[in-house]
Write a protein that holds these residues in place. Structure first.
Motif, PDB file in Angstrom:
ATOM      1  N   GLY A 172       0.285  15.632  15.042  1.00  0.00           N
ATOM      2  CA  GLY A 172       1.363  14.680  14.842  1.00  0.00           C
ATOM      3  C   GLY A 172       1.455  14.186  13.411  1.00  0.00           C
ATOM      4  O   GLY A 172       0.452  14.054  12.712  1.00  0.00           O
ATOM      5  N   LEU A 173       2.687  13.891  12.970  1.00  0.00           N
ATOM      6  CA  LEU A 173       2.947  13.336  11.645  1.00  0.00           C
ATOM      7  C   LEU A 173       3.901  12.164  11.766  1.00  0.00           C
ATOM      8  O   LEU A 173       4.927  12.253  12.445  1.00  0.00           O
ATOM      9  CB  LEU A 173       3.561  14.389  10.714  1.00  0.00           C
ATOM     10  N   GLY A 174       3.580  11.060  11.088  1.00  0.00           N
ATOM     11  CA  GLY A 174       4.429   9.878  11.108  1.00  0.00           C
ATOM     12  C   GLY A 174       5.078   9.603   9.778  1.00  0.00           C
ATOM     13  O   GLY A 174       4.600  10.020   8.717  1.00  0.00           O
ATOM     14  N   ILE A 175       6.163   8.859   9.829  1.00  0.00           N
ATOM     15  CA  ILE A 175       6.928   8.497   8.643  1.00  0.00           C
ATOM     16  C   ILE A 175       6.202   7.405   7.854  1.00  0.00           C
ATOM     17  O   ILE A 175       5.364   6.679   8.406  1.00  0.00           O
ATOM     18  CB  ILE A 175       8.338   8.023   9.054  1.00  0.00           C
ATOM     19  N   GLU A 176       6.499   7.291   6.555  1.00  0.00           N
ATOM     20  CA  GLU A 176       5.900   6.233   5.746  1.00  0.00           C
ATOM     21  C   GLU A 176       6.364   4.868   6.267  1.00  0.00           C
ATOM     22  O   GLU A 176       7.575   4.626   6.423  1.00  0.00           O
ATOM     23  CB  GLU A 176       6.278   6.384   4.273  1.00  0.00           C
ATOM     24  N   LEU A 177       5.429   3.987   6.538  1.00  0.00           N
ATOM     25  CA  LEU A 177       5.738   2.708   7.174  1.00  0.00           C
ATOM     26  C   LEU A 177       6.151   1.639   6.168  1.00  0.00           C
ATOM     27  O   LEU A 177       6.939   0.749   6.504  1.00  0.00           O
ATOM     28  CB  LEU A 177       4.532   2.223   7.976  1.00  0.00           C
ATOM     29  N   GLU A 178       5.653   1.736   4.967  1.00  0.00           N
ATOM     30  CA  GLU A 178       5.976   0.757   3.918  1.00  0.00           C
ATOM     31  C   GLU A 178       7.485   0.722   3.683  1.00  0.00           C
ATOM     32  O   GLU A 178       8.126   1.739   3.441  1.00  0.00           O
ATOM     33  CB  GLU A 178       5.264   1.117   2.621  1.00  0.00           C
ATOM     34  N   GLY A 179       8.073  -0.474   3.767  1.00  0.00           N
ATOM     35  CA  GLY A 179       9.502  -0.622   3.569  1.00  0.00           C
ATOM     36  C   GLY A 179      10.327  -0.386   4.821  1.00  0.00           C
ATOM     37  O   GLY A 179      11.531  -0.670   4.841  1.00  0.00           O
ATOM     38  N   LEU A 180       9.700   0.137   5.855  1.00  0.00           N
ATOM     39  CA  LEU A 180      10.394   0.415   7.106  1.00  0.00           C
ATOM     40  C   LEU A 180       9.902  -0.497   8.220  1.00  0.00           C
ATOM     41  O   LEU A 180      10.660  -0.873   9.112  1.00  0.00           O
ATOM     42  CB  LEU A 180      10.174   1.884   7.500  1.00  0.00           C
ATOM     43  N   VAL A 181       8.624  -0.840   8.150  1.00  0.00           N
ATOM     44  CA  VAL A 181       7.969  -1.696   9.137  1.00  0.00           C
ATOM     45  C   VAL A 181       7.341  -2.870   8.401  1.00  0.00           C
ATOM     46  O   VAL A 181       6.802  -2.713   7.297  1.00  0.00           O
ATOM     47  CB  VAL A 181       6.879  -0.911   9.908  1.00  0.00           C
ATOM     48  N   SER A 182       7.417  -4.038   9.007  1.00  0.00           N
ATOM     49  CA  SER A 182       6.792  -5.209   8.404  1.00  0.00           C
ATOM     50  C   SER A 182       5.308  -4.963   8.168  1.00  0.00           C
ATOM     51  O   SER A 182       4.610  -4.414   9.021  1.00  0.00           O
ATOM     52  CB  SER A 182       6.979  -6.419   9.318  1.00  0.00           C
ATOM     53  N   LYS A 183       4.825  -5.370   6.999  1.00  0.00           N
ATOM     54  CA  LYS A 183       3.409  -5.208   6.665  1.00  0.00           C
ATOM     55  C   LYS A 183       2.520  -5.870   7.715  1.00  0.00           C
ATOM     56  O   LYS A 183       1.433  -5.372   8.050  1.00  0.00           O
ATOM     57  CB  LYS A 183       3.133  -5.796   5.284  1.00  0.00           C
ATOM     58  N   ASN A 184       2.982  -6.972   8.270  1.00  0.00           N
ATOM     59  CA  ASN A 184       2.204  -7.661   9.296  1.00  0.00           C
ATOM     60  C   ASN A 184       2.024  -6.805  10.546  1.00  0.00           C
ATOM     61  O   ASN A 184       1.062  -6.992  11.300  1.00  0.00           O
ATOM     62  CB  ASN A 184       2.887  -8.976   9.686  1.00  0.00           C
ATOM     63  N   ASN A 185       2.938  -5.875  10.764  1.00  0.00           N
ATOM     64  CA  ASN A 185       2.899  -5.062  11.982  1.00  0.00           C
ATOM     65  C   ASN A 185       2.042  -3.819  11.852  1.00  0.00           C
ATOM     66  O   ASN A 185       1.568  -3.307  12.865  1.00  0.00           O
ATOM     67  CB  ASN A 185       4.320  -4.670  12.401  1.00  0.00           C
ATOM     68  N   PHE A 186       1.855  -3.314  10.630  1.00  0.00           N
ATOM     69  CA  PHE A 186       0.990  -2.133  10.503  1.00  0.00           C
ATOM     70  C   PHE A 186      -0.297  -2.405   9.740  1.00  0.00           C
ATOM     71  O   PHE A 186      -1.200  -1.557   9.696  1.00  0.00           O
ATOM     72  CB  PHE A 186       1.741  -0.933   9.912  1.00  0.00           C
ATOM     73  N   GLY A 187      -0.398  -3.595   9.159  1.00  0.00           N
ATOM     74  CA  GLY A 187      -1.654  -4.033   8.564  1.00  0.00           C
ATOM     75  C   GLY A 187      -2.220  -3.077   7.533  1.00  0.00           C
ATOM     76  O   GLY A 187      -1.528  -2.656   6.604  1.00  0.00           O
ATOM     77  N   GLU A 188      -3.483  -2.674   7.745  1.00  0.00           N
ATOM     78  CA  GLU A 188      -4.176  -1.808   6.792  1.00  0.00           C
ATOM     79  C   GLU A 188      -4.078  -0.329   7.170  1.00  0.00           C
ATOM     80  O   GLU A 188      -4.886   0.483   6.704  1.00  0.00           O
ATOM     81  CB  GLU A 188      -5.645  -2.219   6.699  1.00  0.00           C
ATOM     82  N   THR A 189      -3.109   0.010   8.004  1.00  0.00           N
ATOM     83  CA  THR A 189      -2.864   1.423   8.302  1.00  0.00           C
ATOM     84  C   THR A 189      -2.456   2.149   7.024  1.00  0.00           C
ATOM     85  O   THR A 189      -1.558   1.701   6.303  1.00  0.00           O
ATOM     86  CB  THR A 189      -1.737   1.577   9.349  1.00  0.00           C
ATOM     87  N   VAL A 190      -3.099   3.258   6.730  1.00  0.00           N
ATOM     88  CA  VAL A 190      -2.841   3.998   5.488  1.00  0.00           C
ATOM     89  C   VAL A 190      -2.049   5.257   5.801  1.00  0.00           C
ATOM     90  O   VAL A 190      -2.457   6.085   6.624  1.00  0.00           O
ATOM     91  CB  VAL A 190      -4.159   4.370   4.785  1.00  0.00           C
ATOM     92  N   TYR A 191      -0.915   5.381   5.128  1.00  0.00           N
ATOM     93  CA  TYR A 191      -0.061   6.573   5.244  1.00  0.00           C
ATOM     94  C   TYR A 191      -0.581   7.652   4.295  1.00  0.00           C
ATOM     95  O   TYR A 191      -0.833   7.396   3.115  1.00  0.00           O
ATOM     96  CB  TYR A 191       1.374   6.196   4.896  1.00  0.00           C
ATOM     97  N   GLN A 192      -0.756   8.864   4.813  1.00  0.00           N
ATOM     98  CA  GLN A 192      -1.224   9.987   4.004  1.00  0.00           C
ATOM     99  C   GLN A 192      -0.136  11.048   3.896  1.00  0.00           C
ATOM    100  O   GLN A 192       0.705  11.189   4.793  1.00  0.00           O
ATOM    101  CB  GLN A 192      -2.495  10.572   4.628  1.00  0.00           C
TER     102      GLN A 192
END
Length: 310
Positions: A172-192
């Protein structure tokens, strides 16, 4: 190259689910047929759309989809049911039950795997963690690093399924969360980087795990005009993916698009809109002895058949 003439069968009714005219040999003893069923961007659409004259009115609904899936499983011995993310958000069912109902119904349909979409973070990491026990299927995501969050070790980058000796690797591959999801909702999840991660996944699944078919569950989006990574660019840049099942852009494709890598490897890219209006179907035929792919057929199955829901 991104185009090829494909046999497309639009299945309507129980009889339509038996794909006819397939470029498959009649000698079934020498063949293995694998049926992939898939959805994306369900967005908490539990019930059909109201049949009030609107576009797609009367279509969709999880009960109808379950009936279609059950009918396919009665006909085909080797079925994988997959989803490409954004299961949550879009109807009051999500507001009232916070995703529990969606996971329970998908579990009843016996989904084999899903990836994560951006809206699957709408209740934050804690909200996602709380609802995971309701899902009997795994969430597969290779390019999100949750090691510094409460979801550490809760997800796997890939899963291997074996059907009559054919090994199918799904990542599985996910989209970059920064700018799309509130920082409070994804926390320290790191997009690679999806491209680099996809190359690593293909290497692992093809070389080390000896998979004959590699599927990417993607929530990157079908195609963008700018440089943002999408399913088409992914197929062009990464050799070895056989099938990309996409999401996020709610793209309706009548049939998969074929993207040819410079190496000559061809990747199918498919997406079936949103809200469970359609169920995607792709059938692969393999040589029973060599496990090499010998044929492909596709169907776009509308979820609107009253015969199967009465």
């Amino acid at each position: 190259m991104r185009r090829r003439d494909f046999l497309k069968t639009t299945a309507v009714g129980a009889a339509g689910l038996s794909l006819v005219g397939l470029p498959f040999s009649a000698d079934a003893a020498q063949q293995i047929k694998l049926t992939i069923l898939h959805t994306n961007d369900q967005h908490s659409r539990i019930d059909p759309f109201p049949d009030d004259g609107r576009l797609y009115g009367g279509m969709g609904g999880m009960a109808r989809r379950a009936s279609l899936i059950e009918e396919v499983r009665k006909q085909e011995p080797n079925v994988l049911l997959l989803d490409s993310g954004d299961i949550w958000q879009g109807t009051p069912y999500f507001n009232f039950f916070n995703g529990e109902l969606e996971y329970k119904l998908m579990s009843q349909m016996k989904y084999d795997a899903s990836t994560l979409g951006n809206h699957d973070f709408d209740n934050g990491l804690k909200g996602l963690e709380n609802k995971l026990p309701n899902a009997t299927f795994p969430f597969i995501i290779a390019n999100y690093d949750f090691s510094k969050t409460i979801l550490k070790n809760r997800f796997q980058p890939y899963k291997i399924f074996e059907k009559q000796g054919v090994r199918v690797g799904v990542f599985g591959l996910g989209i970059e969360l920064e700018g799309l999801v509130s920082k409070n909702n994804f926390g320290e999840t790191v997009y690679q980087d999806p491209v680099q991660v996809a190359k690593e996944m293909v290497q692992e699944l093809r070389q080390n795990q000896k998979c004959q078919l590699i599927i990417c569950l993607s929530h990157l989006g079908y195609e963008y005009k700018d440089e943002k990574i999408d399913d088409i660019k992914l197929a062009q840049q990464v050799e070895g993916i056989d099938l990309i099942l996409g999401g996020h852009t709610h793209t309706f494709l009548d049939e998969p698009e074929v993207v040819r890598h410079v190496s000559g490897h061809e990747t199918l890219v498919n997406q079936v809109g949103w809200s469970g209006i359609f169920l995607g179907r792709i059938d692969f035929l393999f040589n029973r002895k060599s496990k090499e792919k010998k044929g492909i057929s596709t169907a776009l199955v509308p979820v609107d058949n009253p015969v199967l829901t009465s």
